[in-house]
Design an enzyme around this catalytic site. Structure first.
Site, PDB file in Angstrom:
ATOM      1  N   ARG A 114      -0.446 -59.216   3.604  1.00  0.00           N
ATOM      2  CA  ARG A 114      -1.242 -59.376   3.986  1.00  0.00           C
ATOM      3  C   ARG A 114      -0.534 -59.333   5.960  1.00  0.00           C
ATOM      4  O   ARG A 114      -0.039 -60.426   6.062  1.00  0.00           O
ATOM      5  CB  ARG A 114      -2.562 -60.509   4.035  1.00  0.00           C
ATOM      6  CG  ARG A 114      -3.802 -60.548   4.759  1.00  0.00           C
ATOM      7  CD  ARG A 114      -4.485 -62.177   4.468  1.00  0.00           C
ATOM      8  NE  ARG A 114      -3.656 -62.878   5.596  1.00  0.00           N
ATOM      9  CZ  ARG A 114      -3.742 -64.600   4.519  1.00  0.00           C
ATOM     10  NH1 ARG A 114      -4.032 -64.194   3.237  1.00  0.00           N
ATOM     11  NH2 ARG A 114      -3.363 -65.320   5.628  1.00  0.00           N
ATOM     12  N   GLU A 137       1.959 -62.410  12.478  1.00  0.00           N
ATOM     13  CA  GLU A 137       3.153 -63.013  10.999  1.00  0.00           C
ATOM     14  C   GLU A 137       2.487 -61.096  10.007  1.00  0.00           C
ATOM     15  O   GLU A 137       1.585 -61.141  10.147  1.00  0.00           O
ATOM     16  CB  GLU A 137       3.672 -64.059  10.195  1.00  0.00           C
ATOM     17  CG  GLU A 137       1.695 -64.345   9.738  1.00  0.00           C
ATOM     18  CD  GLU A 137       2.676 -65.570   8.621  1.00  0.00           C
ATOM     19  OE1 GLU A 137       3.548 -66.867   8.525  1.00  0.00           O
ATOM     20  OE2 GLU A 137       1.650 -66.530   8.891  1.00  0.00           O
ATOM     21  N   SER A 144      -3.067 -64.820   0.168  1.00  0.00           N
ATOM     22  CA  SER A 144      -4.251 -66.138   0.231  1.00  0.00           C
ATOM     23  C   SER A 144      -5.614 -65.035  -0.120  1.00  0.00           C
ATOM     24  O   SER A 144      -5.705 -64.012   1.134  1.00  0.00           O
ATOM     25  CB  SER A 144      -4.040 -67.189   0.094  1.00  0.00           C
ATOM     26  OG  SER A 144      -3.965 -67.153   1.172  1.00  0.00           O
TER      27      SER A 144
END
Length: 482
Positions: A114, A137, A144
């Site tokens: 992600r 980032e 999650s």
């Protein structure tokens, strides 16, 4: 219609549809997850830019991870004062051919990443529409909320529909009403993360089967879902487990310490074997995929047993999500090095359009060097910087005056495990945040995450590289981390 009545409807909707999180200290009790009453605004162009970057970051992570000898060198200084990073590097060394950097046990790498972004105000709050999509980032391990993100999209669609049916518009402060006059034309984009996640795991599962052929002597073939002890986010995780089952992949949910008692590697084939007593229903199975939602923090390794289990998994033919190289490719030090054009060119210089797209979303990322101009600026204006360690999971960043304190008090070896990053100043907006069934109207900021599915081998044969869905998280502007 009152905000209280809308909130009551929304809370019931959340509880009815599994937008929940575990209660600390309770094994199976849940409460609704904190949520925004209405969707948070993101410019279409910025969303599309983030979506288009997914394949760029999929390619970049894979190419970096396919150069483990560079990773070992790049992280050597950070690992000297960071025992956790050093432990990960040790596993990488044990599983890499030192002559050419090729993997010794499995050629395949599975990524469920992600990449997170914020909209940085280029010229201060008075220029509200002058924003730059800026990467915060990239998470290469345990990304999650893939299942919850889809539920939240449906939740907000329901909220809009419910308000329309009741002929009520939200208050101006809660919805940017002037920019949302026609809700049908400005409807939310589709978000099929659950299906994408499950199908990506299923592709890795089938790739493992086709790579190894009918050599399992009647054993079942399963995937491992590796989790933390006393995990509060079990609702999101179990939903993925059930989704994977619907596409033919059985996932066994266990922690590292539990797996220490049930995993072994077949010395002849290199297969990862799972064995447990008759009460589990699975006595003997071959593991095709190990999907990590743990092992990203030192707390997951309380003893040598957990390190041995993580190493055992890496030294098998099972397809890992992530491999140890993928995990390390997502560290903050690597992120900082990739912001340098020469380093980025090492990995994607043959793809100029990809390189340009990546550079356009980077912010300033710096090695901490006490003799540098950046170090001097950080001391003078610490609120313009963030200090980041080699950690995932939130709660590890250093902001504000504490940046100056850390720069002056930390030893050189400790500072080597951190990077400096230009602080992103995101575009704020007012919205209703609901926690514990209570609405709060607050100045907020959002972070957009794009999920990426990737499957390829060390020879750059790529079977999958695409965006899978998105997650939009909103928090009070006053909260620095989290």
């Amino acid at each position: 219609m009152s905000v209280e009545r809308t909130t009551a409807e929304a809370v019931h909707n959340a509880l009815s549809n599994g937008i929940t999180i575990g209660i600390a200290g309770e094994a199976s009790l849940t409460r609704h997850a904190p949520f925004t009453l209405f969707p948070s605004p993101v410019p279409r162009a910025s969303f599309q830019q983030a979506w288009d970057l997914a394949t760029c970051f999929g390619t970049l992570v894979h190419r970096v991870a396919s150069d483990p000898l560079w990773l070992i060198q790049a992280l050597s200084s950070a690992s000297e004062s960071d025992a956790f990073t050093n432990g990960l590097l040790d596993i990488l060394r044990q599983t890499t051919d030192p002559s050419d950097g090729s993997p010794l046990f499995s050629p395949w790498s599975l990524g469920l990443h992600r990449s997170d972004y914020m909209l940085h105000l280029n010229n201060g709050p008075e220029n509200f529409d002058d924003v730059k999509l800026t990467q915060v980032e990239i998470n290469t391990i345990a990304s999650s909320f893939p299942m919850l993100s889809n539920k939240m999209s449906k939740f907000h669609q329901h909220t809009i529909s419910w308000l329309n049916e009741n002929a009520v518009a939200p208050t101006a402060n809660s919805w940017n009403q002037d920019k949302q006059k026609n809700w049908e034309e400005n409807r939310l984009p589709p978000n099929d993360t659950p299906q994408g996640y499950a199908e990506t795991i299923a592709l890795a599962h089938s790739t493992f089967l086709s790579s190894h052929g009918p050599s399992f002597e009647g054993r079942r073939v399963v995937a491992i879902f590796l989790v933390q002890e006393k995990e509060r986010n079990f609702v999101d995780q179990r939903a993925l487990e059930y989704e994977a089952k619907s596409v033919g992949v059985t996932m066994i949910r266990r922690s590292l310490s539990e797996l220490a008692l049930s995993l072994s590697v077949d010395p002849a084939s290199g297969s990862l074997l799972y064995s447990e007593g008759p009460s589990s229903g699975i006595i003997d199975a071959v593991v095709s995929v190990v999907y990590f939602r743990a092992a990203y923090t030192p707390a997951d390794f309380p003893s040598a047993t957990e390190w041995a289990t993580r190493t055992l998994i890496e030294k098998s033919t099972a397809i890992k999500c992530p491999t140890i190289a993928y995990h390390l490719a997502g560290t903050k030090k690597v992120q900082q090095l990739l912001a340098d054009p020469a380093t980025l060119s090492r990995f994607v210089g043959d793809l100029p359009e990809v390189m340009e797209k990546l550079q356009n979303c980077f912010t300033g990322l710096y090695e901490i060097d006490k003799s540098s101009e950046v170090f001097r600026r950080a001391l003078e204006n610490p609120h313009n910087f963030v200090m980041k360690p080699q950690r995932e999971g939130g709660g590890n960043l250093i902001f504000g005056d504490k940046v100056k304190e850390a720069l002056l008090s930390f030893s050189d070896s400790t500072l080597s495990a951190y990077i400096l990053m230009d602080r992103i100043h995101p575009r704020p907006f007012k919205t209703w945040l609901v926690s514990n069934a209570t609405p709060h109207l607050v100045e907020s900021v959002s972070e957009l995450g794009i999920y990426i599915g990737f499957l390829g081998d060390h020879k750059q044969n790529v079977l999958l590289n695409k965006p899978l869905g998105f997650l939009l998280r909103t928090k009070p502007e006053s909260e620095a981390d989290g």
